[in-house]
Every structure is written in C-alpha cells, then in structure tokens.
Design a protein around this motif. Structure first.
Motif, PDB file in Angstrom:
ATOM      1  N   GLY A   1     -12.953  -5.517 -61.175  1.00 44.20           N
ATOM      2  CA  GLY A   1     -14.072  -4.866 -60.523  1.00 44.20           C
ATOM      3  C   GLY A   1     -14.732  -5.748 -59.486  1.00 44.20           C
ATOM      4  N   ARG A   2     -14.772  -7.047 -59.768  1.00 47.54           N
ATOM      5  CA  ARG A   2     -15.385  -7.986 -58.822  1.00 47.54           C
ATOM      6  C   ARG A   2     -14.606  -8.030 -57.508  1.00 47.54           C
ATOM      7  NH1 ARG A   2     -15.845 -13.537 -61.340  1.00 47.54           N
ATOM      8  NH2 ARG A   2     -17.604 -12.552 -62.405  1.00 47.54           N
ATOM      9  N   VAL A   3     -13.275  -8.068 -57.596  1.00 52.24           N
ATOM     10  CA  VAL A   3     -12.445  -8.074 -56.390  1.00 52.24           C
ATOM     11  C   VAL A   3     -12.655  -6.786 -55.605  1.00 52.24           C
ATOM     12  CG1 VAL A   3     -10.058  -8.016 -55.560  1.00 52.24           C
ATOM     13  CG2 VAL A   3     -10.727  -9.671 -57.312  1.00 52.24           C
ATOM     14  N   ALA A   4     -12.758  -5.660 -56.310  1.00 56.87           N
ATOM     15  CA  ALA A   4     -13.007  -4.383 -55.640  1.00 56.87           C
ATOM     16  C   ALA A   4     -14.350  -4.396 -54.925  1.00 56.87           C
ATOM     17  CB  ALA A   4     -12.955  -3.241 -56.656  1.00 56.87           C
ATOM     18  N   GLN A   5     -15.377  -4.948 -55.582  1.00 53.90           N
ATOM     19  CA  GLN A   5     -16.700  -5.013 -54.969  1.00 53.90           C
ATOM     20  C   GLN A   5     -16.693  -5.917 -53.742  1.00 53.90           C
ATOM     21  OE1 GLN A   5     -20.045  -3.476 -56.191  1.00 53.90           O
ATOM     22  NE2 GLN A   5     -19.870  -3.808 -53.989  1.00 53.90           N
ATOM     23  N   GLN A   6     -15.989  -7.040 -53.836  1.00 53.07           N
ATOM     24  CA  GLN A   6     -15.896  -7.951 -52.692  1.00 53.07           C
ATOM     25  C   GLN A   6     -15.168  -7.281 -51.521  1.00 53.07           C
ATOM     26  OE1 GLN A   6     -13.963 -11.239 -54.608  1.00 53.07           O
ATOM     27  NE2 GLN A   6     -15.886 -12.174 -55.277  1.00 53.07           N
ATOM     28  N   PHE A   7     -14.173  -6.478 -51.823  1.00 51.96           N
ATOM     29  CA  PHE A   7     -13.452  -5.739 -50.779  1.00 51.96           C
ATOM     30  C   PHE A   7     -14.384  -4.748 -50.078  1.00 51.96           C
ATOM     31  CE2 PHE A   7     -10.973  -1.790 -49.889  1.00 51.96           C
ATOM     32  CZ  PHE A   7     -10.374  -2.229 -48.716  1.00 51.96           C
ATOM     33  N   ILE A   8     -15.199  -4.053 -50.853  1.00 54.56           N
ATOM     34  CA  ILE A   8     -16.143  -3.100 -50.266  1.00 54.56           C
ATOM     35  C   ILE A   8     -17.162  -3.828 -49.391  1.00 54.56           C
ATOM     36  CG2 ILE A   8     -17.935  -1.400 -50.773  1.00 54.56           C
ATOM     37  CD1 ILE A   8     -15.051  -0.447 -51.243  1.00 54.56           C
ATOM     38  N   HIS A   9     -17.627  -4.984 -49.838  1.00 60.50           N
ATOM     39  CA  HIS A   9     -18.544  -5.776 -49.006  1.00 60.50           C
ATOM     40  C   HIS A   9     -17.872  -6.154 -47.682  1.00 60.50           C
ATOM     41  CE1 HIS A   9     -21.556  -5.800 -51.969  1.00 60.50           C
ATOM     42  NE2 HIS A   9     -21.135  -6.819 -52.708  1.00 60.50           N
ATOM     43  N   TYR A  10     -16.591  -6.468 -47.756  1.00 58.22           N
ATOM     44  CA  TYR A  10     -15.838  -6.812 -46.539  1.00 58.22           C
ATOM     45  C   TYR A  10     -15.807  -5.633 -45.580  1.00 58.22           C
ATOM     46  CZ  TYR A  10     -11.599  -7.363 -43.703  1.00 58.22           C
ATOM     47  OH  TYR A  10     -10.716  -7.395 -42.663  1.00 58.22           O
ATOM     48  N   LEU A  11     -15.553  -4.440 -46.107  1.00 55.35           N
ATOM     49  CA  LEU A  11     -15.523  -3.255 -45.258  1.00 55.35           C
ATOM     50  C   LEU A  11     -16.898  -2.963 -44.657  1.00 55.35           C
ATOM     51  CD1 LEU A  11     -13.277  -0.740 -47.262  1.00 55.35           C
ATOM     52  CD2 LEU A  11     -12.635  -2.243 -45.384  1.00 55.35           C
ATOM     53  N   GLU A  12     -17.948  -3.160 -45.442  1.00 52.70           N
ATOM     54  CA  GLU A  12     -19.298  -2.936 -44.925  1.00 52.70           C
ATOM     55  C   GLU A  12     -19.605  -3.903 -43.785  1.00 52.70           C
ATOM     56  OE1 GLU A  12     -22.061  -1.304 -48.511  1.00 52.70           O
ATOM     57  OE2 GLU A  12     -21.326  -3.346 -48.760  1.00 52.70           O
ATOM     58  N   GLY A  13     -19.097  -5.136 -43.917  1.00 53.66           N
ATOM     59  CA  GLY A  13     -19.287  -6.101 -42.838  1.00 53.66           C
ATOM     60  C   GLY A  13     -18.571  -5.694 -41.568  1.00 53.66           C
ATOM     61  N   LEU A  14     -17.379  -5.109 -41.713  1.00 50.63           N
ATOM     62  CA  LEU A  14     -16.639  -4.633 -40.542  1.00 50.63           C
ATOM     63  C   LEU A  14     -17.393  -3.508 -39.852  1.00 50.63           C
ATOM     64  CD1 LEU A  14     -12.924  -4.530 -41.791  1.00 50.63           C
ATOM     65  CD2 LEU A  14     -14.027  -6.251 -40.344  1.00 50.63           C
TER      66      LEU A  14
ATOM     67  N   ILE B   1     -18.690   4.672 -47.203  1.00 47.36           N
ATOM     68  CA  ILE B   1     -17.651   4.191 -46.293  1.00 47.36           C
ATOM     69  C   ILE B   1     -16.705   5.343 -45.954  1.00 47.36           C
ATOM     70  CG2 ILE B   1     -15.660   2.644 -46.086  1.00 47.36           C
ATOM     71  CD1 ILE B   1     -17.180   0.641 -47.787  1.00 47.36           C
ATOM     72  N   ASP B   2     -16.645   5.675 -44.697  1.00 45.79           N
ATOM     73  CA  ASP B   2     -15.824   6.801 -44.231  1.00 45.79           C
ATOM     74  C   ASP B   2     -14.482   6.268 -43.748  1.00 45.79           C
ATOM     75  OD1 ASP B   2     -14.928   9.240 -43.429  1.00 45.79           O
ATOM     76  OD2 ASP B   2     -16.122   9.323 -41.585  1.00 45.79           O
ATOM     77  N   MET B   3     -13.455   6.411 -44.588  1.00 46.96           N
ATOM     78  CA  MET B   3     -12.131   5.885 -44.249  1.00 46.96           C
ATOM     79  C   MET B   3     -11.072   6.743 -44.925  1.00 46.96           C
ATOM     80  SD  MET B   3     -10.590   2.037 -44.905  1.00 46.96           S
ATOM     81  CE  MET B   3     -11.754   1.290 -43.761  1.00 46.96           C
ATOM     82  N   ASP B   4      -9.972   6.927 -44.263  1.00 46.74           N
ATOM     83  CA  ASP B   4      -8.856   7.654 -44.837  1.00 46.74           C
ATOM     84  C   ASP B   4      -8.433   6.971 -46.139  1.00 46.74           C
ATOM     85  OD1 ASP B   4      -5.523   7.511 -44.797  1.00 46.74           O
ATOM     86  OD2 ASP B   4      -6.413   9.520 -44.616  1.00 46.74           O
ATOM     87  N   GLU B   5      -8.219   7.759 -47.214  1.00 51.01           N
ATOM     88  CA  GLU B   5      -7.943   7.191 -48.531  1.00 51.01           C
ATOM     89  C   GLU B   5      -6.676   6.350 -48.541  1.00 51.01           C
ATOM     90  OE1 GLU B   5      -6.727   8.893 -52.889  1.00 51.01           O
ATOM     91  OE2 GLU B   5      -8.558   9.707 -51.982  1.00 51.01           O
ATOM     92  N   GLU B   6      -5.656   6.783 -47.854  1.00 50.92           N
ATOM     93  CA  GLU B   6      -4.403   6.013 -47.833  1.00 50.92           C
ATOM     94  C   GLU B   6      -4.620   4.649 -47.205  1.00 50.92           C
ATOM     95  OE1 GLU B   6       0.183   6.410 -46.148  1.00 50.92           O
ATOM     96  OE2 GLU B   6      -1.163   8.154 -46.146  1.00 50.92           O
ATOM     97  N   THR B   7      -5.367   4.622 -46.097  1.00 45.52           N
ATOM     98  CA  THR B   7      -5.656   3.352 -45.439  1.00 45.52           C
ATOM     99  C   THR B   7      -6.539   2.477 -46.321  1.00 45.52           C
ATOM    100  OG1 THR B   7      -5.544   4.445 -43.292  1.00 45.52           O
ATOM    101  CG2 THR B   7      -6.629   2.297 -43.374  1.00 45.52           C
ATOM    102  N   LEU B   8      -7.538   3.109 -46.952  1.00 45.54           N
ATOM    103  CA  LEU B   8      -8.452   2.381 -47.838  1.00 45.54           C
ATOM    104  C   LEU B   8      -7.703   1.686 -48.958  1.00 45.54           C
ATOM    105  CD1 LEU B   8     -11.426   1.826 -48.838  1.00 45.54           C
ATOM    106  CD2 LEU B   8     -11.174   3.926 -50.186  1.00 45.54           C
TER     107      LEU B   8
END
Length: 436
Positions: free
Chosen positions: A419-432, A396-403
């Motif tokens: 960790g589960r919440v973090a993984q769900q957040f990453i899935h959300y970004l992948e969907g975007l 995922i290519d995103m500015d760290e501050e924004t991430l």
C-alpha cells in the motif's frame, strides 16, 4: 480587571506570567496614575502579541479576547475541573465557588477596554475583539484546539448568566475533561528539567480505517478490541506485524480519528523512552480518558535490552498496568527481537534443536500482546486495486491501462507490492499534474 481577578477562587492559580495576570497588573498601574505612557503601551503591546501568538498556534478568529478567556477556562487544572472530568458537577458545595468564578469570567467577557484605549490613544483591544485572521492551511495550526475553543467560546458568549455558564462548562468538562488531553488527540513525550511533558501532535493525518483498502478481518479485529476497551470491557494489548508498507501504522493512527469523540487518546513512545513508561502511566492513570500507547516499528537487536522495560510495564512488574491504558505496537518481526542460532545452544544426541532460556526470554515480550494481527503484502491484483482506489480518491484522470502500466513499472523500481508503494506512486502522479 485586577479587582475582578481578586475574586477568583478555584481558578485563581493562573501563574504570575499568565497574560490575564499581566494585563491586570497593567490596569492596576494605569488606574493608580503617575505612569509613563510609552512604558504602559509597551507592556500592553507585549501581552497583545502573546494573545496573537496563541491565536496563530490555535487557529483562533473573530473575538480573540473571548477565545483566550475560553482557553483559560479549558486548560486550568483545579479541584473543580478534575472532579467534573471524572464524575460531573454533582451537588457539592464547591459549585457555589465555581459559579462565583464563572461570574468573574462572564464580566471579563464583557470588559470595557474603551477608557484605557482613549486615555493612551491605542486601539489594540478593539482590534483583537473584532479580528479577521489570515486564512491558513490546516497543517499550520491545531485544528482540534481551534474547533473546540471557538465552538465553546460562541456558546459562552450567548450565556444568559453564571448559571448558564456553569451548565455549559461542566458539560464540557464531563465530556472532554480539561487541559491538553481535552483538546488534542495524540501526543509525544519529552523529558525536561520540570519533569515529563506531553507534547500535542497537531499535524495528524485524518485517515480512517475505511481509507485502507482490504485487510477487512484485520481491521475488524482491531475495531473489536478497541471498542471493548472504550466500553470498559476486557481488552488486550495489540501487536500488528507483517510486511513493510502494508498499513499497520495507518490502521492504528486511524483509530484516534474514529474514536476521539469517545475519549480515546494516543501517546506515541519511542524505544529510547521506554524508561519513562512508568512515569507516563503514573500521570494518565487517573484521567477520564482511554489511552493507547503507540510504539511504531518496534524491534530489538541482539545487544539491546530496552525490551526488558517494556516487558515489565506490559505485564510482570509490581505495579499493574492501569485499566485505561493499552499498548499497540507495530513491527516487521513477529517476535520483535532478532533471534540467532547462537541462542539455540541446547542440543540432544539426535540433533534436535530446543529453545534455550535466552530464546524464551526474548519471545516472552511478544507473548505479552494478547492480540496479534498479521498484515501480509498484497497480491499483484490487490496492488492494482489499491492504485485504482487511490487514484479515484485523489481525482487523477488517467486511462486505466496507462495507470496500471505505470504503477507496475513504479513497483518494480520501488520495492515490491504494498500500500505504501501505491501511495507513493499516486503522490508521484499528483506531482506530475502540478507541474503541467
């Protein structure tokens, strides 16, 4: 083909409905003459479809006939495969019969389908012997079965004679065993009219322990106990407890990916199946594998008594737990069973609370796990590290501050740091990213 099958001895018990047996019957009727062409073609196509169906489930390609014969050799349960799994080939007289059977299979590998295809005007056998499978996603077939069968198939195709096949197959049986346990990593159980069945879990997450960020002491303790178990040393049942979403289940599932090649297998059991635990152990205690019985999210309410079955199996029943079986469980509760103040009814005049017999009975289940490992929720700093790690891993290519700002907003809305919440957040970004 029917004449070849008549010479099988150790591998003769294939079952009346086995594809090879049905094809042999068809070839016998074809050779006898007086047959109806359309009826014979219909019967052949029925068995070809079964080979195609098996190949789809198992991910076979190229020569499906050879893959099917290899699958038969790997899955057949007989005295020879059982012995080879436990102690190898040895120098017994049974080897003479095994080599005879392998010579039959070697001839079947090179079976000439040309005459029957020419006589009936069909080309289905030629097609499956030079097959190009449609590319499939890994989740649609069993990758473990596909890799093992096709790898062994290629070596058997190049075998010089039955002696060479004997060496290749006995090495396989000694290393992997036979049947469903040889080709699969994890299983569920199902009670049917025929008894207890082990159902392979083909869609397994390929996570390893290094994919879980942090929890180094916990992972090290889990590795130490599991490796001792695999080496035949003393090892304990394990209880992983702590906050939700911290990686307890992921840690256990990662073990099967790291130690599968060393003979580790996993059987997932649900709470309503605890009555079958003794039957499960009865079927696996003599196999040359090490089994982890995995119980995820284990907990009991006040009125549930299934924990009594688990207590008896772990330690305390007349029949001891087999040496090749351990129980790994995860729970959000340290003591597994819901405790209430009504359990603590013995009071002294000073008002001190003492544990009643009810409390002792409930807590005795947790005490049967010799290793208990605590997984605490990560700190905000650790949560941000997990987010950065997962984002980098997924590209995922995103500015760290924004991430991190988005990750903090996500955490507030979705239940805290884990960790589960973090993984769900990453899935959300992948969907975007997919939408854009």
């Amino acid at each position: 083909m029917h004449r070849e099958l008549a010479h099988l001895l150790l591998f003769s018990d294939l079952g009346e409905d086995e594809i090879l047996v049905r094809l042999a019957e068809i070839f016998r009727d074809w050779e006898a003459g007086g047959w109806d062409r359309d009826e014979l073609v219909r019967r052949i196509y029925g068995q070809i479809k079964r080979i195609l169906d098996l190949s789809t489930v198992c991910g076979f390609d190229q020569n499906l006939w050879h893959c099917y014969l290899t699958w038969l050799l790997v899955t057949n349960r007989n005295s020879f495969t059982q012995t080879c799994e436990r102690v190898g080939a040895g120098d017994g007289s049974v080897n003479h019969f095994a080599k005879n059977d392998f010579a039959v299979f070697r001839r079947l590998f090179g079976f000439d389908f040309g005459p029957i295809e020419e006589d009936l005007g069909i080309d289905c056998f030629s097609t499956i012997c030079d097959y190009r499978a449609i590319p499939k996603r890994e989740r649609t077939y069993n990758r473990d079965v596909s890799c093992q069968i096709q790898s062994l198939c290629r070596t058997l195709e190049n075998a010089d004679d039955e002696e060479d096949m004997f060496r290749l197959l006995t090495d396989y049986y000694r290393r992997y065993g036979y049947g469903t346990f040889a080709m699969n990593r994890a299983f569920r159980i199902q009670r049917t009219d025929r008894g207890l069945e082990f159902l392979p879990i083909s869609n397994i997450d390929r996570v390893v322990l290094d994919d879980l960020l942090g929890y180094e002491k916990q992972k090290e303790e889990l590795r130490r106990n599991t490796e001792a178990f695999l080496e035949g040393k003393s090892a304990n049942n394990v209880l992983l407890y702590g906050d939700a979403g911290t990686g307890k289940s992921t840690s256990v599932k990662a073990l099967i990916n790291e130690y599968y090649d060393r003979g580790l297998r996993m059987i997932e059991i649900y709470k309503h199946q605890f009555r079958d635990l003794s039957a499960v152990m009865g079927q696996i205690k003599n196999r040359n594998y090490r089994f982890i019985i995995f119980i995820d999210d284990l907990s009991f309410e006040e009125n549930e008594v299934e924990y009594k079955f688990l207590k008896a199996v772990i330690e305390g029943g007349v029949e001891t737990r087999p040496d090749n079986v351990l129980i790994y469980a995860t729970s959000n509760r340290r003591h597994l069973i819901r405790e209430t103040w009504n359990d603590r009814t013995d009071m002294e005049h000073h008002g001190d609370i003492h544990r009643s017999d009810t409390v002792e009975e409930k807590l005795s289940l947790a005490s049967r796990f010799g290793v208990t490992i605590n997984y605490n929720a990560p700190t905000p700093k650790e949560y941000r590290s997990i987010v950065r790690f997962l984002a980098q891993k997924q590209g995922i290519d995103m500015d760290e501050e924004t991430l991190l700002a988005m990750a903090n907003t996500w955490e507030v809305r979705h239940g805290g740091f884990s960790g589960r919440v973090a993984q769900q957040f990453i899935h959300y970004l992948e969907g975007l990213e997919t939408e854009s």
